[in-house]
Write a protein that holds these residues in place. Sequence first.
Motif, PDB file in Angstrom:
ATOM      1  N   ARG A 134      10.757   2.967   5.721  1.00  0.00           N
ATOM      2  CA  ARG A 134      10.896   2.869   4.276  1.00  0.00           C
ATOM      3  C   ARG A 134       9.521   2.615   3.638  1.00  0.00           C
ATOM      4  O   ARG A 134       8.878   1.613   3.889  1.00  0.00           O
ATOM      5  N   ILE A 135       9.093   3.572   2.796  1.00  0.00           N
ATOM      6  CA  ILE A 135       7.824   3.462   2.079  1.00  0.00           C
ATOM      7  C   ILE A 135       8.127   3.072   0.642  1.00  0.00           C
ATOM      8  O   ILE A 135       8.819   3.794  -0.069  1.00  0.00           O
ATOM      9  N   GLY A 136       7.607   1.940   0.212  1.00  0.00           N
ATOM     10  CA  GLY A 136       7.854   1.491  -1.157  1.00  0.00           C
ATOM     11  C   GLY A 136       7.870  -0.014  -1.241  1.00  0.00           C
ATOM     12  O   GLY A 136       8.803  -0.658  -0.758  1.00  0.00           O
ATOM     13  N   GLY A 137       6.836  -0.576  -1.871  1.00  0.00           N
ATOM     14  CA  GLY A 137       6.758  -2.016  -2.057  1.00  0.00           C
ATOM     15  C   GLY A 137       7.510  -2.464  -3.287  1.00  0.00           C
ATOM     16  O   GLY A 137       8.256  -1.683  -3.901  1.00  0.00           O
ATOM     17  N   PRO A 138       7.307  -3.702  -3.702  1.00  0.00           N
ATOM     18  CA  PRO A 138       8.069  -4.251  -4.832  1.00  0.00           C
ATOM     19  C   PRO A 138       7.781  -3.556  -6.163  1.00  0.00           C
ATOM     20  O   PRO A 138       8.600  -3.629  -7.083  1.00  0.00           O
ATOM     21  N   ASP A 139       6.635  -2.874  -6.292  1.00  0.00           N
ATOM     22  CA  ASP A 139       6.311  -2.182  -7.541  1.00  0.00           C
ATOM     23  C   ASP A 139       6.794  -0.736  -7.552  1.00  0.00           C
ATOM     24  O   ASP A 139       6.609  -0.033  -8.554  1.00  0.00           O
ATOM     25  N   ASP A 145      11.916   7.372   2.630  1.00  0.00           N
ATOM     26  CA  ASP A 145      12.064   7.098   4.062  1.00  0.00           C
ATOM     27  C   ASP A 145      11.272   8.130   4.858  1.00  0.00           C
ATOM     28  O   ASP A 145      11.672   9.300   4.968  1.00  0.00           O
ATOM     29  N   MET A 146      10.164   7.699   5.422  1.00  0.00           N
ATOM     30  CA  MET A 146       9.225   8.577   6.125  1.00  0.00           C
ATOM     31  C   MET A 146       9.628   8.742   7.584  1.00  0.00           C
ATOM     32  O   MET A 146      10.067   7.786   8.238  1.00  0.00           O
ATOM     33  N   ALA A 147       9.487   9.956   8.105  1.00  0.00           N
ATOM     34  CA  ALA A 147       9.721  10.209   9.525  1.00  0.00           C
ATOM     35  C   ALA A 147       8.611   9.574  10.358  1.00  0.00           C
ATOM     36  O   ALA A 147       7.532   9.234   9.843  1.00  0.00           O
ATOM     37  N   LEU A 148       8.853   9.423  11.661  1.00  0.00           N
ATOM     38  CA  LEU A 148       7.845   8.827  12.541  1.00  0.00           C
ATOM     39  C   LEU A 148       6.626   9.727  12.716  1.00  0.00           C
ATOM     40  O   LEU A 148       5.530   9.259  12.986  1.00  0.00           O
TER      41      LEU A 148
END
Length: 521
Positions: A134-139, A145-148
């Motif tokens: 999961r890519i995405g911080g609080p901002d 959702d990035m693959a490996l």
Amino acid sequence: MVLLWCAAVAAAALAAGVSPWWSFGAVPLLLLAALGLWDLLQRRHTVLRNYPVLGHARYLLESIRPEMQQYFVERSYDGRPFDRDTRSIVYERAKGTAAEEPFGTERDVYATGYEFLVPSMAPRPVPETPPRVRIGGPDCTRPYDMALLNVSAMSFGSLSANAVLALGGGAAAGGFAQDTGEGGLSEYHLRPGGDLVWEIGTGYFGCRTRDGGFDPGEFAQKAAHDSVKCVSLKLSQGAKPGIGGVLPGSKVNAEIARVRDVPEGRTVVSPPYHRVFSTPRELVRFLARMRELAGGKPTGFKICPGSRQQFLAVCKAMLDEGTAPDFIVVDGGEGGTGAAPLEFADHIGTPLTEGLLTVHNALVGTGLRDRVRIGASGKIATGADLVKRLAQGADYGNAARAMMFAVGCIQAQRCHTNTCPTGVTTQDPRRARALHVGDKTERVRRLQEATVAGALQIMASMGVTDPAQLRPHMLRRRIDPYTVRSYEELYEWLEPGRLLDEPPADWAADWEAADPDRFTV
């Protein structure tokens, strides 16, 4: 040389006075004689002045040296940049054929520098579904959702349209992401309908004002496209950190000029520095602005790390500003899809291992690691490569040259000449047409799927079912013929928030000198 001239004159006389059939011998001899005369008179090549005609054999052999070396001289495990074993496993996985080898490894497992992963006495089942990150911080309001494993940054212009289409088609079919590279968001990236990471660099191609600055309106318009899942700011790349990219004018056709917002037919030079920031604090603020312009999509930057002090200054700026990028892609000095001066390729830039350790530990030590994901790029071609990088601190990996192999690259190393023999890195339509998009699309999909499956199989043999469970002690390196150490022993690993409380001695000077308002040398 005199004998050649005599033979040429005699053959010409016979052709004129005896039989026209002699012209078949006379013409080549006259041409060789003319070449020999030219060699004697020219002043550029000493070899040709001393050895007219015959001296050309030297230059011919030199021109095919890489091919001779690759196919007839080098062993399976010592080629560069990628050895035969690595290329073979990539080709086989892309084609969907068996990638097993009989009779054991050819590598010297007692050689200094040999690395290996530690198996468990209690292996686990291989997960049926590959995990995602999961890519995405609080901002971030629109996480991804990035693959490996994903397609690393490669631009249209550097790559042919067919190569970009095949990479994008494979990403769309396999459910992984394709980084556009800094060359702009082209129709060939968008047409397959896959997930994209839109990368902009110092040239701001695709969102560029007439004077070469950043155009926020054009950026916001293109970033809003459904296929664009993340946006990325390229600070530097592994092949040539500290200098800008160059796209020869011979490659800048009307289409590329339109995509990049540059004049047709003129060499495109990206400056080595960004106009939009000059301090760590300004960088962090600009990343926040990019995320806002992109409608809350994950925003990050790519860097080939150098000074640890400078990266710590960026971390201090993140803390002061109360915001941070959602991801950072660490590009190792061994990366290399971009053509670069030999001095840069060989001697400038931190290798991926040390770069990952710097970025990972700095984020952990400043308490920021939980909100920033780390991608790793730099010679990731196999499942073992991916697992090693995950154990060293990365959350996911990107591959460029391995993906190029999947679409037909043979490591001819002519990427910057517009004469790529397989149509991957050329804008010559006759060469590019040889790359069949449908076939190569499937190869890209198969390579990614098989490589991730290989990584998961390796992790399962180590007793791990999730990449987050990988630890530095699971990766070992031989440091001399008699000694093996784990990565946990070889490197210092900071505890969360350690730099904020009491920096360890090895980090204290850099932390103290790090200034969020200037990039110190």
